[in-house]
Motif scaffolding. Structure first.
Motif, short mmCIF file in Angstrom:
data_model
loop_
_atom_site.label_atom_id
_atom_site.label_comp_id
_atom_site.label_asym_id
_atom_site.label_seq_id
_atom_site.Cartn_x
_atom_site.Cartn_y
_atom_site.Cartn_z
N SER A 106 0.75 -1.25 0.14
CA SER A 106 0.33 -0.11 -0.01
C SER A 106 0.70 0.76 0.11
CB SER A 106 -0.55 0.21 1.31
OG SER A 106 -1.90 -1.02 1.14
N GLY A 107 2.32 1.31 0.80
CA GLY A 107 2.88 2.26 0.49
C GLY A 107 4.41 2.55 -0.37
N ASN A 108 4.90 2.52 0.40
CA ASN A 108 6.24 2.84 -0.95
C ASN A 108 6.53 1.26 -1.51
OD1 ASN A 108 6.51 5.65 -0.48
ND2 ASN A 108 8.25 5.23 1.37
N PRO A 109 6.74 2.04 -2.53
CA PRO A 109 7.00 0.27 -3.58
C PRO A 109 8.60 -0.21 -3.12
CG PRO A 109 7.08 2.01 -4.34
CD PRO A 109 6.91 2.46 -3.75
N LEU A 110 8.31 -1.54 -2.74
CA LEU A 110 9.91 -2.44 -2.54
C LEU A 110 10.99 -2.29 -3.94
CD1 LEU A 110 10.33 -4.58 -0.60
CD2 LEU A 110 9.78 -6.92 -2.59
N SER A 111 11.97 -1.90 -3.17
CA SER A 111 13.12 -1.81 -3.37
C SER A 111 13.90 -3.41 -4.20
CB SER A 111 13.87 -1.10 -3.03
OG SER A 111 13.65 0.64 -2.87
N PHE A 112 14.78 -2.70 -4.88
CA PHE A 112 15.90 -4.18 -4.90
C PHE A 112 17.39 -3.62 -6.45
CE2 PHE A 112 12.65 -4.41 -8.98
CZ PHE A 112 13.28 -4.43 -9.92
N THR A 113 18.40 -4.52 -6.24
CA THR A 113 18.74 -3.69 -7.39
C THR A 113 19.35 -4.53 -8.32
OG1 THR A 113 19.81 -2.94 -5.07
CG2 THR A 113 21.59 -3.20 -6.85
N VAL A 114 19.64 -4.29 -9.80
CA VAL A 114 20.55 -4.53 -10.98
C VAL A 114 21.60 -4.64 -11.02
CG1 VAL A 114 20.39 -4.86 -12.97
CG2 VAL A 114 18.31 -4.26 -11.50
N THR A 115 22.64 -5.57 -10.12
CA THR A 115 24.19 -5.17 -10.15
C THR A 115 24.58 -5.58 -11.93
OG1 THR A 115 24.32 -7.57 -9.46
CG2 THR A 115 24.15 -6.27 -8.10
N SER A 116 25.93 -5.08 -11.85
CA SER A 116 26.58 -4.49 -13.60
C SER A 116 27.52 -6.47 -13.52
CB SER A 116 27.67 -3.33 -13.57
OG SER A 116 28.68 -3.48 -12.85
N ASN A 117 27.64 -7.00 -14.95
CA ASN A 117 28.16 -8.33 -14.59
C ASN A 117 29.77 -8.20 -15.38
OD1 ASN A 117 27.54 -7.67 -17.57
ND2 ASN A 117 26.02 -9.44 -17.59
N LEU A 118 30.43 -8.51 -15.41
CA LEU A 118 32.10 -8.15 -16.47
C LEU A 118 32.15 -7.65 -17.44
CD1 LEU A 118 34.04 -10.85 -14.72
CD2 LEU A 118 34.41 -8.51 -13.33
N GLU A 119 30.96 -8.15 -18.22
CA GLU A 119 30.67 -7.56 -19.01
C GLU A 119 30.26 -5.62 -19.07
OE1 GLU A 119 29.26 -11.00 -22.04
OE2 GLU A 119 30.76 -11.70 -21.70
N SER A 120 29.71 -5.79 -18.29
CA SER A 120 28.88 -4.17 -18.45
C SER A 120 29.86 -3.28 -18.71
CB SER A 120 27.59 -3.96 -16.89
OG SER A 120 27.15 -5.25 -17.13
N GLY A 121 30.70 -3.05 -18.63
CA GLY A 121 31.35 -1.90 -18.70
C GLY A 121 33.15 -2.47 -18.67
N SER A 122 34.19 -1.69 -19.06
CA SER A 122 35.22 -1.84 -19.09
C SER A 122 36.43 -0.30 -19.06
CB SER A 122 36.43 -3.28 -20.41
OG SER A 122 35.58 -1.64 -21.30
N GLY A 123 37.58 -0.97 -18.01
CA GLY A 123 38.35 0.19 -17.66
C GLY A 123 38.19 0.67 -16.36
N THR A 124 38.67 2.06 -16.12
CA THR A 124 38.50 2.80 -14.78
C THR A 124 37.42 3.88 -15.29
OG1 THR A 124 40.98 3.16 -15.20
CG2 THR A 124 40.18 5.41 -13.23
N THR A 125 36.38 3.50 -13.70
CA THR A 125 35.10 5.08 -13.59
C THR A 125 35.82 5.71 -13.08
OG1 THR A 125 34.75 3.60 -11.43
CG2 THR A 125 33.98 2.46 -13.71
N ILE A 126 34.42 6.82 -13.07
CA ILE A 126 35.04 7.39 -12.14
C ILE A 126 33.56 7.40 -10.91
CG2 ILE A 126 34.14 9.51 -13.89
CD1 ILE A 126 35.47 11.55 -12.86
#
Length: 359
Positions: A106-126
């Motif tokens: 009834s209140g705020n929706p339930l939260s869940f997380t989608v995380t990246s896999n090793l193919e989601s990106g490469s190199g240094t992040t900022i």
């Protein structure tokens, strides 16, 4: 009637991009009692994020085990996860039966997380930082870049013998202006080791300090009592998981139509941690509350409110709520994900490139 939606004890709370075999186990309750879902015509998982509704996915009713206990098994389709970038998402369960449509929670929706896999990106992040703070650091860094060396001063001429004072001669012509020294240069290594950038990196590494870990706190939250029945209701979801042993500080303003008491709870995987020190009586004048607590288990869902024997005529309104790491309360601000825009990121990228850096 207050409907709730929560993860079952054994259920995962996050899924990686491309993983179509991880199953969330959810429990639907009504007034804290499990709901018998065996008579449902259809059950739909509605998924969204902070920008709004994204899509729905039908829950298979072929395997009815657990439906009588309010349990739902949600396995994301591969096409769904391929189109969801890593981040935090909201979830509602829509149950359609002969009586109509029931939406959990009834209140705020339930939260869940989608995380990246090793193919989601490469190199240094900022790391993402507030845009205003970055602009200040960039300006400070620019002032530390060395300018070209000044030319040597020429030798002083020999002083002549003093002569008799004569009439003042005409003013001579102004001599030519000397050449300007070369502007200093800086490479990427020099840029990133400049004192201002070192200060910025330190700020990035500690960016969670002072950050509001709650989502959508720019909206006030109000709840009305139900006579002598104790009740709890979700207020705001967390933007990240908090490990057991983490020290956090919760601050907020509250005002009530009549003086009544309440307790705030951080809701975690194993029942949450009661912030009993906030147990207080709130009156009709707005009051500011601050409490620091060390979590006794990890928290990944958000902040819940617990009311004790509140009359149905009483409404308590909460505002300016902030949950932050550490034991020091700072002024309210929204979660960084609710501030930084794509336009801001483009400006940051342009500023780095213009100073010789790269992403």
């Amino acid at each position: 009637m207050a409907k709730t939606l929560s993860f079952a004890y054994e259920s995962p709370l996050e899924v990686k991009v491309g993983d179509d075999e991880t199953t969330f186990t959810l429990i639907c309750k009504n007034e804290d009692r499990v709901v018998d879902l065996t008579g449902s015509k259809s059950i739909i998982a509605k998924i969204g994020n902070r920008s709004g509704y994204l899509r729905g996915q039908l829950i298979s009713l072929d395997n009815s085990a657990g439906l009588h206990e309010g349990k739902i098994n949600l396995t994301f389709e591969k096409s769904t996860l391929d189109n969801f970038p890593p981040g935090f998402y909201n979830l509602e369960i829509w149950v359609i039966d002969s009586n109509g449509t029931s939406i959990y929670p009834s209140g705020n929706p339930l939260s869940f997380t989608v995380t990246s896999n090793l193919e989601s990106g490469s190199g240094t992040t900022i790391t993402t930082v507030a845009f205003d703070d970055f602009v200040k650091a960039m300006s400070k860094a620019a002032s530390t870049i060395a300018k070209g060396d000044k030319g040597d001063t020429g030798p002083q001429g020999k002083q002549g013998e003093p002569g008799p004072t004569g009439p003042q001669g005409a003013k001579g012509d102004t001599g030519p202006k000397g050449d300007k020294g070369d502007i200093g240069t800086v490479d990427n290594d020099g840029l990133t080791t400049a004192p201002a950038f070192v200060d910025l990196q330190t700020q990035v590494n500690n960016s969670a300090v002072g950050t509001n870990l709650l989502l959508k706190t720019y909206n006030q939250f109000s709840i009305t009592g139900v006579n002598a029945i104790n009740q709890g209701q979700a207020m705001y979801g967390l933007s990240r998981r908090l490990e057991a042993g983490t020290t956090v500080t919760l601050s907020f303003d509250a005002v009530s139509t009549t003086p009544e008491s309440f307790i705030i709870q951080t809701d975690g995987y194993d029942g949450g941690s009661w912030m009993a020190c906030i147990n207080d009586t709130v009156g009709t004048t707005k009051k500011h509350y601050v409490a620091t607590i060390k979590l006794d288990n990890y928290s990944s869902l958000g902040v819940y409110l617990h009311l004790d024997n509140i009359p149905w005529t009483t409404t308590i309104t909460f505002s300016n709520m902030k949950l932050e790491l550490g034991s020091h309360a700072t002024d309210w601000c929204p979660n960084p994900t609710e501030i930084l825009t794509q336009a801001d990121y483009a400006k940051i990228k342009a500023a780095i490139v213009s100073l010789g850096g790269h992403l």
